[in-house]
Design an enzyme around this catalytic site. Structure first.
Site, PDB file in Angstrom:
ATOM      1  CB  CYS A   1       7.399 -11.526 -33.617  1.00 37.64           C
ATOM      2  SG  CYS A   1       6.576 -10.043 -32.988  1.00 37.64           S
TER       3      CYS A   1
ATOM      4  CE  LYS B   1       1.912 -12.677 -34.800  1.00 38.77           C
ATOM      5  NZ  LYS B   1       1.803 -11.406 -35.553  1.00 38.77           N
TER       6      LYS B   1
ATOM      7  NE  ARG C   1     -11.346  -1.477 -44.633  1.00 44.84           N
ATOM      8  CZ  ARG C   1     -11.339  -0.164 -44.367  1.00 44.84           C
ATOM      9  NH1 ARG C   1     -12.387   0.397 -43.783  1.00 44.84           N
ATOM     10  NH2 ARG C   1     -10.283   0.581 -44.665  1.00 44.84           N
TER      11      ARG C   1
ATOM     12  CG  ASP D   1      -0.112  -2.739 -39.080  1.00 47.80           C
ATOM     13  OD1 ASP D   1       0.058  -3.926 -39.413  1.00 47.80           O
ATOM     14  OD2 ASP D   1       0.477  -1.792 -39.621  1.00 47.80           O
TER      15      ASP D   1
ATOM     16  CG  ASP E   1     -10.733 -11.012 -16.736  1.00 48.68           C
ATOM     17  OD1 ASP E   1      -9.936 -11.269 -15.819  1.00 48.68           O
ATOM     18  OD2 ASP E   1     -11.797 -10.394 -16.585  1.00 48.68           O
TER      19      ASP E   1
ATOM     20  N   GLY F   1      -6.775  -9.638 -32.398  1.00 42.89           N
ATOM     21  CA  GLY F   1      -6.150 -10.309 -31.282  1.00 42.89           C
ATOM     22  C   GLY F   1      -4.713 -10.677 -31.564  1.00 42.89           C
ATOM     23  CG  HIS F   2      -0.427 -11.494 -30.098  1.00 40.89           C
ATOM     24  ND1 HIS F   2       0.371 -11.122 -31.152  1.00 40.89           N
ATOM     25  CD2 HIS F   2       0.357 -12.233 -29.280  1.00 40.89           C
ATOM     26  CE1 HIS F   2       1.598 -11.603 -30.967  1.00 40.89           C
ATOM     27  NE2 HIS F   2       1.603 -12.282 -29.834  1.00 40.89           N
TER      28      HIS F   2
ATOM     29  CG  ASP G   1     -17.221  -9.520 -12.574  1.00 34.43           C
ATOM     30  OD1 ASP G   1     -16.731  -8.526 -12.007  1.00 34.43           O
ATOM     31  OD2 ASP G   1     -16.601 -10.162 -13.441  1.00 34.43           O
TER      32      ASP G   1
END
Length: 743
Positions: A411, A414, A440, A443, A460, A533-534, A621
């Site tokens: 972490c 990040k 808002r 977590d 993906d 997201g991350h 696809d």
């Protein structure tokens, strides 16, 4: 080329692909400064070399022979290439504004955008003439003019003229005359109905050249029956005529404008000190007089202490001193003065393979001079076309950066909270109702699934395949959405997974902003937004998305469901795998990649709606497994077979050339393991189109099965909706046990 292991802490942006920038970038590729991100922004992926332009018009050279492929070269040199038009700069905040991208931040800026004839001062010039620059519209006009002449009536006189008597006007007119006469003579047609004119102002032709050169060209113009109008100052242009300040009229059907050039308007608007013609005033270091962090060179620059004509020979000579001072400025070292030469060798062609040379008071001419000029020009262009493997890291300006090996993992890797917050505030809010998301922050995101709806999810992620972060964000979003559209679902929301290379906070923030704004552009067009997201840091950039979609059970499309007699319809052309594998090796033409990117940026959103409304029986696809791999998945477990019409396959420009050269994607050999399902592959061995079946696609099209009685109407609707290469490529047969027959 190996990636620079030193994290970038400074950003050098070069605007324009002029001759000086081309030389500077070529030299910089051999001695790239460590810790510097370099970006070239140009509205042309292939920039013309002015010295060979008349030869292109005359038909002596091909398009590729006279254009420097900026996209291909930047890939080779490890330089980010952005294909866009610059609309302005903000020197206070050090940002560059573009027509189709978010702003770019810079530490150091260099401008080499060239100049164009000023059409604004003469009424009617902008409406009724074509400038000798920019070159791209000139070449389009020239193609159209040749067609008009070939399709026209030989009994109808055509008057073609240039306004301006400089070298560019004379060379272009002679080249056009030579080529048109050659085209008509080839068809055994008369040329006497073609009339050519050169209109000078108060001065004689070729000002700045010695009298010997002028006399030689006066003789050439007389021999070629080109009318020379001296002392004619154009005051107004109307349709089919130019009018002088004394009221004299010259009738012209085609008018090429080649008067004195001017620079773009945005440097002056930004507050840079500019001359009256819009060119940036620079000192002996090629620095802006008003903004020392901005350099300018080539035709866009006016050296205040050493004024020189606007000629390519001076721009080429500025490349090396420009590079020296850019590197010195990045490293905080003293700059070096540059003084351009006063005399220079000029080589001017006469349309045919004949040229006139001059230097100072001397002049000589002949066919041998053209061959000499040709060797010089070809040697110059080969410096860019004959790319070789670069040596390993060569140390440049050393910048002290934290060792990437000491960066935290887990972490601790990040992206910083303040950077993330600033970027997220610039993203558009999601248009749909999200219980908890970026509106808002918490977590995790919370979504309420409407009653009776099915939640469709896909994820993906892949490494960066194009250096333009904004376009890559759009491509990654389109690619991730493909699975949702293939299922006939309506996208609802998305979460991002981003890994950014180690760099300074400013560079990380810009890259994250461009990635997410690019993705948000695609998501907004589909009516959805990012809800979370991350982010993390790593050795290379990767981007991916988790996509949520909603679907009615009865409208859900799957890969299964094929029926005998169905037509197989594809919505986009094939070829991204081999094209980008070639691009990674600096072997793909820049325009091939530019066109491929446009296909990848095209969403399957409307295609999915059309196929769903038409009651498609099955859909998928086309992505990593290639056309054959994904078709096999549709046939797997059934007793059905398929016919593929090889000649019907839509193909991206350049893809077959890359495949023929053996430039395959790294996944191509794995995809070839689907070849046992081709029951007659031996009949088509050696056909490059069969290799296209195994080519992995990124942001590829949809492959759908539609009943035969609706296929033509569906294809027509897809083409009308913006999928011009959509077509039927095969059919489903009632037997075959999953095999595919090529036809």
């Amino acid at each position: 080329m190996q990636q620079d292991p030193t994290p970038a802490s400074k950003h050098l942006i070069l605007i324009g692909g002029g001759h000086a920038h081309a030389i500077a970038l070529l030299m910089m590729a051999m001695n790239k400064p460590a810790g510097v991100r370099i970006t070239l922004i140009s509205n042309l992926v292939q920039t013309p070399y002015s010295g060979m332009l008349p030869g292109l018009i005359a038909g002596h050279y091909s398009f590729d022979q006279v254009h420097i492929d900026l996209g291909r070269f930047c890939r080779y040199a490890g330089i980010d290439f952005i294909e866009d038009t610059v609309t302005g700069i903000d020197p206070l905040n050090r940002t560059v504004q573009c027509l189709n991208h978010p702003d770019f931040s810079y530490d150091l800026l260099s401008i080499d955008t060239g100049s164009t004839p000023d059409l604004s001062t003469i009424p009617g010039a902008a409406e009724f003439t074509t400038g000798v620059k920019p070159v791209k519209p000139l070449l389009a006009y020239w193609d159209a003019l040749q067609n008009r002449v070939l399709q026209g009536d030989d009994q109808q006189d055509i008057h073609i003229g240039t306004v301006g008597g400089g070298a560019s006007a004379v060379e272009v007119m002679l080249a056009m005359q030579y080529k048109l006469h050659k085209l008509l003579s080839k068809e055994q047609r008369r040329t006497s109905h073609l009339h050519f004119h050169i209109i000078c102002g108060p001065q004689q032709i070729l000002t700045g050249h010695n009298n010997r050169v002028k006399k030689r060209y006066l003789n050439v113009l007389k021999q070629r029956n080109i009318a020379l109008h001296t002392g004619f100052r154009v005051a107004q242009v109307k349709q089919g005529r130019v009018i002088s300040d004394t009221g004299e009229v010259i009738e012209l059907d085609e008018i090429i404008w080649a008067t004195s050039a001017s620079g773009a308007q945005w440097p002056a608007r930004a507050g840079l000190e500019c001359a009256d013609n819009g060119c940036i005033r620079v000192n002996d270091y090629l620095q802006s007089l008003s903004h020392p962090e901005i350099f300018a060179t080539g035709d866009i620059a006016d050296m205040v202490n050493h004024p020189r004509p606007k000629a390519g020979v001076f721009a080429v000579r500025q490349g090396a001193p420009l590079l020296r001072n850019l590197l010195a400025a990045l490293a905080g070292q003293p700059l070096i003065r540059f003084r351009p030469q006063q005399q220079f060798l000029s080589l001017i062609s006469t349309g045919d393979r004949y040229a006139v040379a001059s230097r100072g008071p001397f002049s000589f001419a002949g066919f041998w001079v053209w061959r000499w000029k040709d060797r010089i020009d070809q040697k110059f262009m080969q410096r860019f076309s004959d790319l070789t493997q670069l040596p390993d890291q060569i140390p440049g300006a050393q910048l002290k950066i934290e060792n990437p090996d000491m960066r935290c993992g887990g972490c601790g890797a990040k992206v910083g909270h303040s950077i993330l917050n600033r970027v997220l505030k610039q993203l558009p809010p999601p248009p749909n109702d999200i219980e908890i998301g970026l509106n808002r922050p918490d977590d995790a995101a919370v979504i309420e699934v409407p009653p009776g709806k099915l939640l469709v999810q896909s994820v993906d992620s892949f490494r960066q395949l194009v250096s333009d972060d904004y376009l890559f964000g759009q491509i990654a979003a389109n690619h991730a959405l493909g699975d949702i559209f293939a299922m006939g679902a309506i996208p609802h929301s998305a979460q991002a997974i981003v890994c950014l290379p180690y760099a300074s906070d400013e560079i990380v923030e810009q890259r994250l902003r461009h990635l997410l704004l690019g993705a948000s552009k695609v998501f907004t067009e589909c009516g959805i937004g990012l809800i979370g997201g991350h982010t993390s840091e790593g050795a290379e950039l990767t981007l991916g998305f988790t996509i949520n979609g909603l679907a009615e059970r009865q409208q859900l499309l799957t890969k299964q469901g094929l029926q005998p007699g169905d037509r197989l319809i594809i919505t986009k052309p094939l070829g991204t795998g081999t094209l980008f594998a070639s691009d990674m090796r600096s072997q793909a033409q820049g325009r091939w990649i530019s066109q491929a990117l446009q296909h990848m940026l095209h969403s399957n959103y409307r295609a999915s709606k059309i196929l769903t409304a038409a009651g498609a029986h099955a859909c998928t696809d086309i992505t990593g497994f290639g056309l054959l791999g994904h078709l096999h998945e549709m046939l797997d477990g059934s007793s059905l077979g398929a016919r593929l019409w090889l000649e019907k396959l839509p193909v991206m420009e350049g893809a077959l050339a890359c495949l023929r050269a053996g430039l395959f994607s790294s996944l191509h050999p794995q995809n070839r393991k689907f070849s046992p399902f081709l029951d007659n592959l031996d009949e088509f061995s050696g056909d490059t189109l069969t290799e296209l079946l195994f080519d992995p696609q990124t942001a590829g099209g949809l492959l759908a099965a539609v009943s035969s009685d609706q296929a033509d109407a569906v294809v027509a609707e897809l083409q009308a909706a913006g999928y011009p290469e959509a077509c039927a490529i095969g059919s489903i047969r009632p037997e075959g046990n999953g095999s595919v027959t090529l036809m």
